[in-house]
Design an enzyme around this catalytic site. Structure first.
Site, PDB file in Angstrom:
ATOM      1  N   ARG A 160      -3.315   8.716  -5.570  1.00  0.00           N
ATOM      2  CA  ARG A 160      -3.691   7.877  -6.751  1.00  0.00           C
ATOM      3  C   ARG A 160      -3.684   8.655  -8.012  1.00  0.00           C
ATOM      4  O   ARG A 160      -4.037   9.873  -8.070  1.00  0.00           O
ATOM      5  CB  ARG A 160      -5.415   7.736  -6.350  1.00  0.00           C
ATOM      6  CG  ARG A 160      -6.031   6.774  -7.075  1.00  0.00           C
ATOM      7  CD  ARG A 160      -5.967   5.367  -6.389  1.00  0.00           C
ATOM      8  NE  ARG A 160      -6.496   4.161  -6.896  1.00  0.00           N
ATOM      9  CZ  ARG A 160      -7.702   3.555  -6.417  1.00  0.00           C
ATOM     10  NH1 ARG A 160      -8.009   3.939  -5.216  1.00  0.00           N
ATOM     11  NH2 ARG A 160      -8.055   2.484  -7.003  1.00  0.00           N
ATOM     12  N   GLU A 173      -0.719   4.166  -8.085  1.00  0.00           N
ATOM     13  CA  GLU A 173      -0.295   5.299  -6.986  1.00  0.00           C
ATOM     14  C   GLU A 173       1.156   5.933  -7.358  1.00  0.00           C
ATOM     15  O   GLU A 173       2.330   5.353  -7.580  1.00  0.00           O
ATOM     16  CB  GLU A 173       0.059   4.313  -5.716  1.00  0.00           C
ATOM     17  CG  GLU A 173       0.392   5.184  -4.487  1.00  0.00           C
ATOM     18  CD  GLU A 173      -1.261   5.769  -3.762  1.00  0.00           C
ATOM     19  OE1 GLU A 173      -2.339   5.583  -4.276  1.00  0.00           O
ATOM     20  OE2 GLU A 173      -1.189   6.456  -2.572  1.00  0.00           O
ATOM     21  N   PHE A 221      -1.213  -0.609 -10.532  1.00  0.00           N
ATOM     22  CA  PHE A 221      -1.716  -1.827  -9.818  1.00  0.00           C
ATOM     23  C   PHE A 221      -3.051  -2.237 -10.597  1.00  0.00           C
ATOM     24  O   PHE A 221      -3.480  -3.393 -10.177  1.00  0.00           O
ATOM     25  CB  PHE A 221      -1.709  -1.471  -8.325  1.00  0.00           C
ATOM     26  CG  PHE A 221      -2.677  -0.673  -8.130  1.00  0.00           C
ATOM     27  CD1 PHE A 221      -4.076  -0.385  -8.262  1.00  0.00           C
ATOM     28  CD2 PHE A 221      -1.988   0.817  -7.605  1.00  0.00           C
ATOM     29  CE1 PHE A 221      -4.766   0.567  -7.804  1.00  0.00           C
ATOM     30  CE2 PHE A 221      -2.755   1.998  -7.043  1.00  0.00           C
ATOM     31  CZ  PHE A 221      -4.142   1.762  -7.178  1.00  0.00           C
ATOM     32  N   ARG A 271     -16.462   1.489  -2.485  1.00  0.00           N
ATOM     33  CA  ARG A 271     -15.768   1.114  -1.272  1.00  0.00           C
ATOM     34  C   ARG A 271     -16.024  -0.549  -1.421  1.00  0.00           C
ATOM     35  O   ARG A 271     -17.148  -0.725  -0.742  1.00  0.00           O
ATOM     36  CB  ARG A 271     -16.027   1.784  -0.194  1.00  0.00           C
ATOM     37  CG  ARG A 271     -14.650   1.657   0.895  1.00  0.00           C
ATOM     38  CD  ARG A 271     -14.919   2.665   1.871  1.00  0.00           C
ATOM     39  NE  ARG A 271     -14.500   3.971   1.490  1.00  0.00           N
ATOM     40  CZ  ARG A 271     -13.367   4.174   1.608  1.00  0.00           C
ATOM     41  NH1 ARG A 271     -12.387   3.248   1.703  1.00  0.00           N
ATOM     42  NH2 ARG A 271     -12.844   5.723   1.425  1.00  0.00           N
ATOM     43  N   LYS A 298       1.037  -1.047   0.047  1.00  0.00           N
ATOM     44  CA  LYS A 298       0.002  -0.025   0.165  1.00  0.00           C
ATOM     45  C   LYS A 298       1.025   1.044   0.047  1.00  0.00           C
ATOM     46  O   LYS A 298       1.409   1.404   1.071  1.00  0.00           O
ATOM     47  CB  LYS A 298      -1.013   0.200   1.114  1.00  0.00           C
ATOM     48  CG  LYS A 298      -1.866   1.231   1.161  1.00  0.00           C
ATOM     49  CD  LYS A 298      -2.749   1.083   2.334  1.00  0.00           C
ATOM     50  CE  LYS A 298      -4.114   2.198   2.325  1.00  0.00           C
ATOM     51  NZ  LYS A 298      -3.968   3.255   1.923  1.00  0.00           N
TER      52      LYS A 298
END
Ligand code: ATP
Length: 570
Positions: free
Chosen positions: A257, A302, A343, A419, A252
């Site tokens: 982003r 990211e 990713f 989400r 992470k």
């Protein structure tokens, strides 16, 4: 359509706080909207174009006051006095228009098309005489407005509509009006919204009752799309239960982003807030051209900062200013380099990849990228069924100055803007909150001329509730390590001031900041019921949309775990 009809709908919508009633009112209204009036759907959200479009109305309170003064023949000072008394420029406009209409006859009839037409001219104006031209475009509308129309015109202008309508309210109203008996309409309309991000486009297909066409809406390269968000993992064990075995585990990264769109030579970079930041990152555009294969694609990534000398990763805070920086780009690019970690892939050579399982998407990512560390790489990932391996990878990510790991279901599709339980984040206890500034105080002494102490609010349903004030962690002078200054914050906040009383100002919730704190306490002083002890400013979160800031529930959960900890160790 007459603007009056829309204004009356706004009025009905503001008269209730009940969501279901709002949906009914809107559904009934939408049934009456013709194809040619479809663009008024933007007005329902206080906009003039789709959400992602950068052309915003962007009128300051001062300019709106000047136009109101001209339209009603009232002195600006008197308007400001009234505004301070009533606290809403919309209501001030209503009052003044009422008085005016008793003495003069209104000559023009306003339509929603005329309103959109004039408002759309505002962001396009440039150069000499811009202010005067803006004032005359607004005055033209306000002069033709009846009292009820003037409230909502004024509120639209200053970006504070106050009708309590969210995207989901419009979605349910569309379903109620056009697909009342379709069982899976909710899922289909939501997915169409996620892909198109254009409420008028959705409305136009819906009003023809074309559910199938809504289902077939495709992604478009160059049109920003909302990123998929993650939920929290309670533990590695729980993550395996939720995601299945094996699962993908990735770093992470502690950056921001970046959604990358490419169509032949054209490359556009968007933040999570759907802002176009291509100009700010010219080196990233080059990396994409050089190191990624494919005619057209949309990638999810990211961007993280690193230190050129030590090659250590730095946190988000260090590079956050690159998002905003519009000048001397090369200088900051040199000083604050970023590495882009790809990713996911949402679209590739003419085809949407959203419905493909993650394992296929991530394979494709790895196929088209030639890794160039400290420039652009496919995110670090392992695929495993072993808890110990996950733990080891997690520790490695932390040792590399990253935030933790992301855990992903290999079979899951990509759901924009949601989400979802298919992507979980595992990181050490939450140490900071992302809050919005809703007020401040004008400083004195060394800080005079600047806003100083800032009121911080979290999200609670549709409201923003205060939980503290922050003044530390912000710098008085420009510093080597580029700390945010009072001046920068003041410049960012000033256009959003909606009321002033003595030294205190109320600010429209726009500017989001990350803060750390020493402790959370229960507090009767705030409506939220909680307060942060010793909050400290960490970073501006210009990449984050308002809808995604810390909620009161998050804070209460943190308060609960804080208590448990102190009970355990105290
Ligand atoms: P946080 O403040 O913890 O970053 P958040 O609310 O900003 O949380 P979440 O949806 O909770 O966002 O966490 C996902 C975020 O983590 C993404 O928005 C993305 O910016 C970032 N991220 C970093 N590395 C990855 C990765 N490998 N896969 C997906 N997201 C990643």
């Amino acid at each position: 359509m007459l603007y009056k009809t829309l204004a009356e709908t706004y009025e009905k919508l503001s008269s209730t706080t009940k969501r279901l009633e709002k949906i009914d009112i809107l559904a009934e209204f939408l049934e009456k909207v013709s194809e040619k009036d479809g663009e008024l759907l933007y007005l329902l959200q206080g906009e003039i174009y789709p959400e992602y479009d950068e052309r915003k109305i962007g009128i300051s309170n001062q300019l709106a006051i000047k136009a109101l003064s001209k339209a009603t023949g009232t002195n600006s000072k008197k308007i400001i006095q009234e505004w301070k008394k009533i606290g809403d420029l919309g209501e001030v406009a209503r009052k003044l228009t009422k008085t005016k209409s008793q003495t003069t006859l209104q000559t023009h009839i306003l339509t929603t098309q005329k309103v959109i037409e004039n408002l759309r001219k505002l962001p396009d104006l440039e150069g000499k005489g811009t202010v005067d031209k803006k004032i005359s475009l607004i005055t033209e509308l306000l002069t033709s407005a009846s009292s009820i129309e003037s409230i909502y015109l004024m509120r639209t202008l200053i970006g504070d509509l106050r009708i309590g309508v969210q995207e989901s309210t419009i979605k349910y109203a569309i379903i109620k009006a056009f697909f009342p008996n379709e069982e899976n309409a909710d899922e289909i309309v939501q997915r169409a919204i996620d892909k198109s991000n254009d409420i008028t486009e959705i409305f136009q297909l819906a009003r023809k009752k074309k559910l199938k066409e809504l289902e077939n809406i495709s992604l478009e390269v160059g049109k920003p799309i909302k990123a998929m968000l993650a939920q929290k993992a309670a533990s590695i064990e729980q993550a395996f239960e939720a995601l299945g075995k094996p699962m993908a585990v990735e770093y992470k990264y502690d950056g921001f982003r970046l959604l990358i769109h490419k169509n032949k030579d054209k490359i556009i970079l968007f933040t999570r807030r759907l802002e176009n930041v291509t100009k700010q990152f010219p080196e990233v555009v080059d990396y994409i051209k050089e190191y990624i294969g494919g005619e057209s694609f949309i990638l999810d990534s990211e961007a993280v900062g690193f230190d050129r000398k030590t090659k250590q990763y730095t946190g988000f805070q260090a590079i956050s200013q690159r998002i905003r920086r519009k000048y001397d780009i090369e200088k900051v690019q040199d000083k604050l380099p970023v590495e882009v970690n790809i990713f996911d892939i949402l679209y590739y050579n003419g085809k949407s990849q959203l419905d493909k399982p993650f394992e296929e998407r991530t394979q494709l990512v790895r196929k088209i990228i030639t890794n160039h560390p400290y420039k652009i790489i496919a995110s670090k990932m392992i695929i495993t069924s072993d808890e110990k391996e996950v733990n080891k990878f997690y520790k490695e990510a932390l040792a590399n100055n990253q935030e933790g790991v992301m855990l992903k279901n290999l079979k899951a599709e990509y759901k924009p803007g949601r989400r979802v339980g298919n992507m979980l984040k595992l990181k050490p206890e939450q140490r900071d909150f992302d809050l919005v500034i809703t007020g401040a105080e004008w400083g004195s002494g060394k800080r005079s001329g600047w806003l100083s102490s800032f009121n911080l609010s979290c999200k609670s349903g549709k409201e923003f509730l205060e939980i503290g004030k922050v003044g530390t962690g912000i710098s008085e002078k420009e510093t080597e390590d580029n700390k945010i200054t009072f001046q920068t914050l003041t410049e960012l906040l000033k256009p959003h001031i909606i009321a002033e009383k003595g030294k205190e100002v109320t600010i429209k919730p726009k500017v989001i900041v990350s803060v750390t704190y020493q402790e959370i306490q229960k507090s009767p002083n705030y409506k939220s019921g909680v307060a942060l002890r010793f909050p400290r400013f960490v970073a501006l979160r210009e990449d984050k949309p308002l809808a995604e800031i810390t909620t009161l529930e998050d804070i209460e959960a943190e308060l609960g775990s804080q208590r448990k900890e102190s009970w355990k160790y105290g």
